[in-house]
Structure formats: structure tokens, C-alpha cells
Design a protein around this motif. Structure first.
Motif, PDB file in Angstrom:
ATOM      1  N   LEU A  99     -42.779 149.165  66.855  1.00 30.17           N
ATOM      2  CA  LEU A  99     -42.416 148.791  65.488  1.00 30.17           C
ATOM      3  C   LEU A  99     -41.394 149.794  64.952  1.00 30.17           C
ATOM      4  O   LEU A  99     -41.664 151.000  64.909  1.00 30.17           O
ATOM      5  CB  LEU A  99     -43.662 148.809  64.605  1.00 30.17           C
ATOM      6  N   PRO A 100     -40.205 149.316  64.540  1.00 29.57           N
ATOM      7  CA  PRO A 100     -39.218 150.252  63.988  1.00 29.57           C
ATOM      8  C   PRO A 100     -39.631 150.674  62.574  1.00 29.57           C
ATOM      9  O   PRO A 100     -40.225 149.883  61.848  1.00 29.57           O
ATOM     10  CB  PRO A 100     -37.934 149.423  63.949  1.00 29.57           C
ATOM     11  N   SER A 101     -39.296 151.909  62.212  1.00 26.90           N
ATOM     12  CA  SER A 101     -39.565 152.347  60.838  1.00 26.90           C
ATOM     13  C   SER A 101     -38.626 151.610  59.898  1.00 26.90           C
ATOM     14  O   SER A 101     -37.505 151.267  60.277  1.00 26.90           O
ATOM     15  CB  SER A 101     -39.295 153.840  60.697  1.00 26.90           C
ATOM     16  N   LEU A 102     -39.073 151.405  58.688  1.00 23.94           N
ATOM     17  CA  LEU A 102     -38.189 150.813  57.690  1.00 23.94           C
ATOM     18  C   LEU A 102     -37.154 151.861  57.265  1.00 23.94           C
ATOM     19  O   LEU A 102     -37.468 153.052  57.210  1.00 23.94           O
ATOM     20  CB  LEU A 102     -38.978 150.394  56.448  1.00 23.94           C
ATOM     21  N   GLN A 143     -46.021 146.565  52.887  1.00 24.99           N
ATOM     22  CA  GLN A 143     -47.059 147.170  53.741  1.00 24.99           C
ATOM     23  C   GLN A 143     -47.690 146.129  54.652  1.00 24.99           C
ATOM     24  O   GLN A 143     -47.895 146.367  55.842  1.00 24.99           O
ATOM     25  CB  GLN A 143     -48.143 147.814  52.883  1.00 24.99           C
ATOM     26  N   LEU A 144     -47.976 144.960  54.084  1.00 26.96           N
ATOM     27  CA  LEU A 144     -48.576 143.892  54.891  1.00 26.96           C
ATOM     28  C   LEU A 144     -47.556 143.294  55.851  1.00 26.96           C
ATOM     29  O   LEU A 144     -47.843 143.061  57.031  1.00 26.96           O
ATOM     30  CB  LEU A 144     -49.105 142.778  53.977  1.00 26.96           C
ATOM     31  N   HIS A 145     -46.362 143.035  55.327  1.00 28.10           N
ATOM     32  CA  HIS A 145     -45.343 142.327  56.108  1.00 28.10           C
ATOM     33  C   HIS A 145     -44.850 143.171  57.292  1.00 28.10           C
ATOM     34  O   HIS A 145     -44.777 142.693  58.423  1.00 28.10           O
ATOM     35  CB  HIS A 145     -44.190 141.945  55.175  1.00 28.10           C
ATOM     36  N   HIS A 146     -44.529 144.429  56.995  1.00 24.25           N
ATOM     37  CA  HIS A 146     -44.048 145.323  58.053  1.00 24.25           C
ATOM     38  C   HIS A 146     -45.210 145.911  58.849  1.00 24.25           C
ATOM     39  O   HIS A 146     -45.253 145.827  60.079  1.00 24.25           O
ATOM     40  CB  HIS A 146     -43.204 146.439  57.427  1.00 24.25           C
ATOM     41  N   GLY A 147     -46.175 146.485  58.136  1.00 21.85           N
ATOM     42  CA  GLY A 147     -47.264 147.202  58.806  1.00 21.85           C
ATOM     43  C   GLY A 147     -48.253 146.319  59.552  1.00 21.85           C
ATOM     44  O   GLY A 147     -48.851 146.757  60.538  1.00 21.85           O
ATOM     45  N   LYS A 148     -48.445 145.098  59.077  1.00 25.63           N
ATOM     46  CA  LYS A 148     -49.414 144.193  59.730  1.00 25.63           C
ATOM     47  C   LYS A 148     -48.728 143.059  60.497  1.00 25.63           C
ATOM     48  O   LYS A 148     -48.902 142.931  61.707  1.00 25.63           O
ATOM     49  CB  LYS A 148     -50.375 143.596  58.693  1.00 25.63           C
ATOM     50  N   HIS A 149     -47.950 142.231  59.785  1.00 20.37           N
ATOM     51  CA  HIS A 149     -47.356 141.066  60.462  1.00 20.37           C
ATOM     52  C   HIS A 149     -46.382 141.473  61.577  1.00 20.37           C
ATOM     53  O   HIS A 149     -46.509 141.013  62.715  1.00 20.37           O
ATOM     54  CB  HIS A 149     -46.641 140.164  59.451  1.00 20.37           C
ATOM     55  N   GLN A 169     -36.378 142.783  62.637  1.00 15.81           N
ATOM     56  CA  GLN A 169     -35.494 143.949  62.712  1.00 15.81           C
ATOM     57  C   GLN A 169     -34.214 143.681  61.920  1.00 15.81           C
ATOM     58  O   GLN A 169     -33.717 144.545  61.199  1.00 15.81           O
ATOM     59  CB  GLN A 169     -35.151 144.261  64.171  1.00 15.81           C
ATOM     60  N   LEU A 170     -33.692 142.444  62.037  1.00 15.62           N
ATOM     61  CA  LEU A 170     -32.492 142.094  61.290  1.00 15.62           C
ATOM     62  C   LEU A 170     -32.793 142.019  59.788  1.00 15.62           C
ATOM     63  O   LEU A 170     -32.000 142.456  58.954  1.00 15.62           O
ATOM     64  CB  LEU A 170     -31.940 140.751  61.780  1.00 15.62           C
ATOM     65  N   PHE A 171     -33.968 141.466  59.468  1.00 11.33           N
ATOM     66  CA  PHE A 171     -34.364 141.297  58.061  1.00 11.33           C
ATOM     67  C   PHE A 171     -34.470 142.649  57.349  1.00 11.33           C
ATOM     68  O   PHE A 171     -33.905 142.835  56.276  1.00 11.33           O
ATOM     69  CB  PHE A 171     -35.703 140.558  58.038  1.00 11.33           C
ATOM     70  N   TRP A 172     -35.190 143.602  57.941  1.00 11.29           N
ATOM     71  CA  TRP A 172     -35.375 144.918  57.288  1.00 11.29           C
ATOM     72  C   TRP A 172     -34.047 145.603  57.059  1.00 11.29           C
ATOM     73  O   TRP A 172     -33.836 146.246  56.038  1.00 11.29           O
ATOM     74  CB  TRP A 172     -36.286 145.843  58.116  1.00 11.29           C
ATOM     75  N   HIS A 180     -28.989 129.816  69.685  1.00  7.87           N
ATOM     76  CA  HIS A 180     -28.006 128.755  69.466  1.00  7.87           C
ATOM     77  C   HIS A 180     -26.584 129.263  69.684  1.00  7.87           C
ATOM     78  O   HIS A 180     -25.622 128.602  69.284  1.00  7.87           O
ATOM     79  CB  HIS A 180     -28.162 128.182  68.051  1.00  7.87           C
ATOM     80  N   GLY A 181     -26.486 130.446  70.278  1.00 10.30           N
ATOM     81  CA  GLY A 181     -25.170 131.007  70.577  1.00 10.30           C
ATOM     82  C   GLY A 181     -24.402 131.450  69.347  1.00 10.30           C
ATOM     83  O   GLY A 181     -23.176 131.552  69.374  1.00 10.30           O
ATOM     84  N   GLN A 182     -25.120 131.688  68.258  1.00 12.13           N
ATOM     85  CA  GLN A 182     -24.457 132.135  67.024  1.00 12.13           C
ATOM     86  C   GLN A 182     -24.761 133.611  66.785  1.00 12.13           C
ATOM     87  O   GLN A 182     -25.773 134.126  67.236  1.00 12.13           O
ATOM     88  CB  GLN A 182     -24.989 131.327  65.825  1.00 12.13           C
ATOM     89  N   LYS A 183     -23.882 134.277  66.060  1.00 10.99           N
ATOM     90  CA  LYS A 183     -24.124 135.672  65.662  1.00 10.99           C
ATOM     91  C   LYS A 183     -24.772 135.677  64.294  1.00 10.99           C
ATOM     92  O   LYS A 183     -24.212 135.121  63.342  1.00 10.99           O
ATOM     93  CB  LYS A 183     -22.802 136.435  65.599  1.00 10.99           C
ATOM     94  N   ALA A 184     -25.931 136.298  64.183  1.00  9.94           N
ATOM     95  CA  ALA A 184     -26.629 136.355  62.890  1.00  9.94           C
ATOM     96  C   ALA A 184     -26.060 137.489  62.055  1.00  9.94           C
ATOM     97  O   ALA A 184     -26.011 138.638  62.490  1.00  9.94           O
ATOM     98  CB  ALA A 184     -28.119 136.572  63.120  1.00  9.94           C
ATOM     99  N   LEU A 185     -25.599 137.166  60.860  1.00  7.20           N
ATOM    100  CA  LEU A 185     -25.057 138.195  59.955  1.00  7.20           C
ATOM    101  C   LEU A 185     -26.071 138.548  58.871  1.00  7.20           C
ATOM    102  O   LEU A 185     -26.115 139.680  58.400  1.00  7.20           O
ATOM    103  CB  LEU A 185     -23.765 137.701  59.303  1.00  7.20           C
ATOM    104  N   LEU A 186     -26.872 137.563  58.455  1.00  5.39           N
ATOM    105  CA  LEU A 186     -27.878 137.768  57.408  1.00  5.39           C
ATOM    106  C   LEU A 186     -29.016 136.789  57.645  1.00  5.39           C
ATOM    107  O   LEU A 186     -28.775 135.628  57.976  1.00  5.39           O
ATOM    108  CB  LEU A 186     -27.247 137.510  56.028  1.00  5.39           C
ATOM    109  N   GLY A 187     -30.254 137.271  57.526  1.00 10.39           N
ATOM    110  CA  GLY A 187     -31.400 136.389  57.694  1.00 10.39           C
ATOM    111  C   GLY A 187     -32.435 136.660  56.623  1.00 10.39           C
ATOM    112  O   GLY A 187     -32.656 137.811  56.254  1.00 10.39           O
TER     113      GLY A 187
END
Ligand code: MN3
Length: 201
Positions: A5-8, A25-31, A80-83, A152-159
Motif C-alpha cells: 500500500l503506497p502512503s498518501l 482512513q477507511l478508503h485508503h487504510g481498509k479498502h 494509486q492514480l486517484f490518490w 482500453h489502450g488509453q492513457k489515464a490523466l485523471l480518475g
């Protein structure tokens, strides 16, 4: 390979009041932790165990026998992209290279934001909405569950995560309010512009 798990890049209370400490805490630490733990357990002793995360995501996609591996690796990648797509005290102005491309492909910044909000709102059930680069064009897309632009062969810029665990404590059923707060107060546009820059080099 063993994933962890990467640190925020900010503290749990840094995104308040738009995303609460309790949610993070729930989203990062648990999910997110659960996706990582499941992924490590599921790839053990399979042909995917020594692959990179990107290889695991793309090579497990669409294979029924690897559904669990796909779900958990996809979600590890997505989070990882979201954080790293958010920051405290986010600026509302877009870096010039990003603004220029959005104006070129969407007409106005407002049109892009409306499309992103609409994608997030109309994703039925759990999933994600995205700003992606496909070939040379920016697009807004949505995906169910752990699926992502990578497959889908796309580059994600924002999620943006629109699973209920992402907003229910703070916004209850008001997903639109969560998406508006994300776009207006949480997005790290510098990070999005850097991804665009790196994708077009
Ligand atoms: Mn999530």
C-alpha cells in the motif's frame, strides 16, 4: 513481486472538508489495503506473480479464471492514480498545456467538467470516471468496477472513484455533489498536466 500500500502524499485530514479523514482512513487504510492484500494472495504461484502491475492488469483482463486478480490489480492501479490526482488547497486554475488541450478537444473547461460529472453520475453502480488521452485526443470515459483506461489502450490523466465507499460518509447518496467538490476543490491539475506532458513526449 509483492505489492504494498503506497502512503498518501498528504495526511488523512488534509482534504477536509471535501473528503473527510474518516473517509480517507477507511478508503485508503481498509479498502485499498484489502485490494493489495488480495492481489498478493491471488497472484502467488501463478504465471502472473513476477509481472509488473500494468502487465498483471492488462494480461488478466477478460480472462474468467483471472477475474479476481483483475479486480484487485485494477483497483490497486486505479487508487494509486486517484490518490495522486488530489491535493490539499488545490488551485482552480489549469496549467497552460492542459488548458489548451481541453479547450481544443472540449471547447470550454465547463464543457469538459460537465462531461466528467455526467460520466461519473451515469456510471450505474460501482466504477470510475476518467479523463483519458486516446491516440491524440482527450476524452471523458467511465468504467465499471475495477476496469480502467489501461485495458482500453488509453492513457489515464485523471480518475475519480465513484464507488459508494468513496463518498457515502461525506455526501450520502449525493454523488453529484461529491463529483463537483472533486473537480472544484480536490483535483491536482499540475499532476494531470504532468501526465499529459509525459503521454505526449
Ligand atoms: Mn475506492
Amino acid at each position: 513481486m509483492n505489492f504494498s500500500l503506497p502512503s498518501l502524499p498528504y495526511s488523512y485530514d488534509a482534504l477536509e472538508p471535501y473528503m473527510s479523514s474518516q473517509t480517507l482512513q477507511l478508503h485508503h487504510g481498509k479498502h485499498h489495503q484489502t485490494y493489495v492484500t488480495n492481489l498478493n494472495n491471488l497472484i502467488k504461484d501463478t504465471s502472473l506473480q513476477d509481472k509488473t502491475l500494468e502487465q498483471i492488469v492488462t494480461q488478466s483482463f477478460g480472462h474468467t479464471e483471472y477475474q479476481g486478480i483483475f479486480n484487485n490489480s485494477g483497483q490497486h492501479w486505479n487508487h494509486q492514480l486517484f490518490w495522486t490526482s488530489m491535493q490539499p488547497n488545490a488551485k482552480s486554475t489549469l496549467p497552460p498545456n492542459l488548458e489548451k488541450r481541453i479547450l481544443h478537444d472540449f471547447g470550454t473547461i465547463e464543457t469538459f467538467k460537465e462531461a466528467f460529472l455526467s460520466a461519473g453520475l451515469t456510471q450505474f453502480g460501482s466504477g470510475w470516471c476518467w479523463l483519458v488521452l486516446e491516440q491524440e485526443t482527450l476524452k471523458v470515459t467511465k468504467t465499471p468496477n475495477g476496469e480502467n483506461p489501461l485495458v482500453h489502450g488509453q492513457k489515464a490523466l485523471l480518475g475519480c472513484d465513484v464507488w459508494e465507499h468513496s463518498y457515502y460518509l461525506d455526501y450520502q447518496n449525493r454523488r453529484a455533489d461529491y463529483l463537483k467538490a472533486f473537480l472544484d476543490y480536490l483535483v491536482n491539475w499540475e499532476a494531470v498536466a504532468d501526465r499529459l506532458q509525459n503521454s505526449t513526449n
